[in-house]
Design an enzyme around this catalytic site. Structure first.
Site, mmCIF file in Angstrom:
data_model
loop_
_atom_site.group_PDB
_atom_site.id
_atom_site.type_symbol
_atom_site.label_atom_id
_atom_site.label_comp_id
_atom_site.label_asym_id
_atom_site.label_seq_id
_atom_site.Cartn_x
_atom_site.Cartn_y
_atom_site.Cartn_z
ATOM 1 N N SER A 145 0.841 -0.927 -0.187
ATOM 2 C CA SER A 145 -0.112 -0.143 0.017
ATOM 3 C C SER A 145 1.167 1.447 0.205
ATOM 4 C CB SER A 145 -0.611 0.266 1.031
ATOM 5 O OG SER A 145 -2.260 0.637 0.940
ATOM 6 N N ASP A 299 -0.896 1.749 -4.229
ATOM 7 C CA ASP A 299 -2.222 0.841 -5.101
ATOM 8 C C ASP A 299 -3.467 0.797 -5.444
ATOM 9 O OD1 ASP A 299 -2.479 1.022 -2.249
ATOM 10 O OD2 ASP A 299 -3.101 -1.256 -2.362
ATOM 11 N N SER A 386 -9.060 6.580 7.199
ATOM 12 C CA SER A 386 -7.397 6.100 6.416
ATOM 13 C C SER A 386 -7.606 6.843 5.447
ATOM 14 C CB SER A 386 -6.558 5.254 7.123
ATOM 15 O OG SER A 386 -7.348 4.081 6.734
#
Length: 539
Positions: A145, A299, A386
């Site tokens: 990520s 990603d 997030s």
């Protein structure tokens, strides 16, 4: 904050890519060392080859464990596999394909050897399994990520298309560590030959019209900027612009596994976090060039929204605006479809949900909790604090069951096109109706024993009756939406709350806190939160 936060990365900040890849093959982990064993967090196994935490040995074992797991579950269809732009992703993909080939698993890689965003892989799994085949597909996403360039990541997505649950990841991790402890003698691997391909980019982009109103965006003529931050969505944005005829500019099409073009994050590290003002500093320099400007992580499962009037939006703010907009502009969505949020997301979402007359579904941290609701349509939107979220197609059916930063970025453009207002302006309107919360996450030092205790704490262990001058209304160790363990505790009053959870990677615990009574009150909440948690751990 590091003194150089927000400044351009220098040569001394960059990784040695050849050394990183050499370490992937050369170093062999010791699984008796907790820092070198396979461990799946909320988003798969992550680590660096330089630390013997993400090496060929790991990927051989994890892939073999996935092969055995899917066989135990009767999963016999194709396995979709994709990688992001981190330097360790390509060698990990090669290793995984060797194991899949040797075990007779039909693996589908990208048709153009392109990078594959997490949402495109989730979309591929769902599309295959919706098509009525006699077998079921699953997938592997190779990404850490938004983690720094030195890291690698490896994640398994079962047939529902979203992150695997803890039962699956625990089984896979335990089996992988067994295999490594036995020097991978039971791992089958062979040189891949004739690997099948799939057009992840084409299939995903062609289907976007089922979830985003491109006609409205095109008609409005708004100027859109999209920065992939050197990540897997880099070639998707131009195809989106060409396919739908919208005025979209790819702000930075550069792919560099060292990420030398990035500005440093708050701690002085290179981190592709589109919700961080420091990491997004170079993007923010273009905010006046567009009507809406967006960023994605490596990603593309996270989004950052930049407006000319407000700059980079706090993720909680955009989630609230997105929810308000979607639930009033998607007439085909079920009136019973709930709003999903993690319990550390802003209470502004609660107030928006109440005003809409919608059920709020509050779950622990981790997008995996939204999967079942998105699949059956009982939850139309699921979002994390997030900057990770996904939502249903316009007809109320599932789109992805993993976070999708691309559709959230495109939604921001739709919102501007349809309402004539930026998401920042719309959030200001929400604060006029519901109040203006102040939200922050801080870390507190904790030993491993304290972290373990906090992870198992119950609400009953909290003996305090007040928080920052207000009576405590709830002490939660289980999420209200699904009754699942929080892995920590959340304490709630009328105008504030805090949640404490142990970090999975550092010797700290995280304190999330919010107040509708201003910054000074938030500081009081944070200070008392640490005292309350420390007292509970000591007791």
């Amino acid at each position: 904050m590091n003194a150089r936060a927000g400044q351009q990365a220098q040569e001394s900040d960059l990784i040695d890519v050849p050394a990183l890849i050499a370490a992937y093959y050369a170093l062999v982990p010791d699984v008796t060392n907790p820092d070198q064993k396979v461990a799946f967090g909320t988003s798969g196994h992550r680590g660096s080859s330089l630390d013997s935490a993400f090496n060929e040995t790991h990927i051989l074992a994890i892939t073999q464990a996935i092969v055995e797991y899917r066989a135990s579950q009767g999963i016999t269809g194709p396995l979709f596999i994709g990688k992001d732009t981190h330097a360790l992703s390509r060698p990990a993909e090669t290793t995984a394909l060797e194991v899949l080939e040797a075990n007779g698993v039909r693996a589908l890689v990208d048709e153009f050897d392109d990078f594959v965003p997490t949402p495109a892989l989730s979309h591929a799994i769902i599309s295959y399994n919706r098509a009525g085949h006699d077998d079921q597909a699953d997938g592997i996403v190779i990404t850490p990520s938004h983690n720094p360039p030195r890291d690698g990541g490896f994640k398994y997505n079962p047939p529902h298309g979203g992150p695997a649950d803890s039962d699956a990841t625990s089984w896979i991790a335990n089996r992988a560590n067994e295999l490594i402890a036995n020097e991978n003698r039971d791992v089958k691997a062979a040189e891949p030959s004739g690997v099948e391909t799939y057009d992840y980019r084409g299939e995903y982009v062609a289907d976007l019209a089922t979830i985003i109103d491109f006609d409205a965006i095109k008609k409005s003529g708004i100027r859109i900027g999209a920065d992939p931050l050197g990540g897997a969505s880099v070639h998707y944005w131009q195809l989106i612009a060409d396919t739908y005829g919208i005025d979209l500019t790819v702000v930075n099409p550069v792919v560099d596994p060292a990420w030398g073009f990035m500005t440093l994050d708050w701690d002085g590290k290179i981190r592709m976090d589109p919700s961080s003002p420091s990491a997004m500093a170079s993007v923010l320099s273009h905010k006046d060039d567009f009507d809406i400007l967006t960023g994605n992580d490596a990603d593309a499962d996270r989004h950052g929204i930049v407006t000319p009037d407000g700059g980079l939006m706090n993720p909680n703010h955009f989630l609230a605006v997105a929810i308000q907009y979607l639930y009033t502009h998607r007439p085909q969505w079920s009136e019973d479809a709930a709003i999903g949020k993690t319990l550390v997301s802003s209470t502004m979402i609660d107030r928006v949900a109440e005003s809409l007359g919608r059920r709020l579904w509050e779950v622990p941290v981790g997008f995996k909790w939204f999967v079942s609701g998105l699949i059956d349509g009982s939850v139309a939107f699921g979002g994390e604090e997030s900057a990770g979220a996904s939502f249903l197609r316009r007809d109320g059916t599932a789109w992805t069951t993993d976070k999708d930063g691309i559709i959230l970025a495109l939604l921001a453009s739709e919102i501007v096109a349809v309402t004539g207002k930026t998401p920042s302006q719309l959030y200001a309107e929400l604060t006029e109706k519901f109040g203006a919360p102040v939200y922050e996450r801080v870390d507190a030092v904790a030993t491993k024993a304290q972290k373990a205790a906090l992870g198992k704490i119950t609400g009953a262990a909290i003996t305090a009756t007040e928080l920052a001058g207000e009576p405590i209304l709830a002490r939660l160790s289980e999420a209200p939406g699904n009754g699942a363990a929080v892995g920590g505790v959340k304490v709630v009053t009328d105008n504030a709350w805090f949640a404490a959870r142990p970090s999975g990677t550092e010797d700290v615990y995280k304190i999330y806190a919010e107040s509708f009574r201003g910054t000074e009150h938030l500081r009081q909440v944070q200070a008392e939160a640490k005292l309350i948690v420390d007292a509970a751990l000591a007791g």
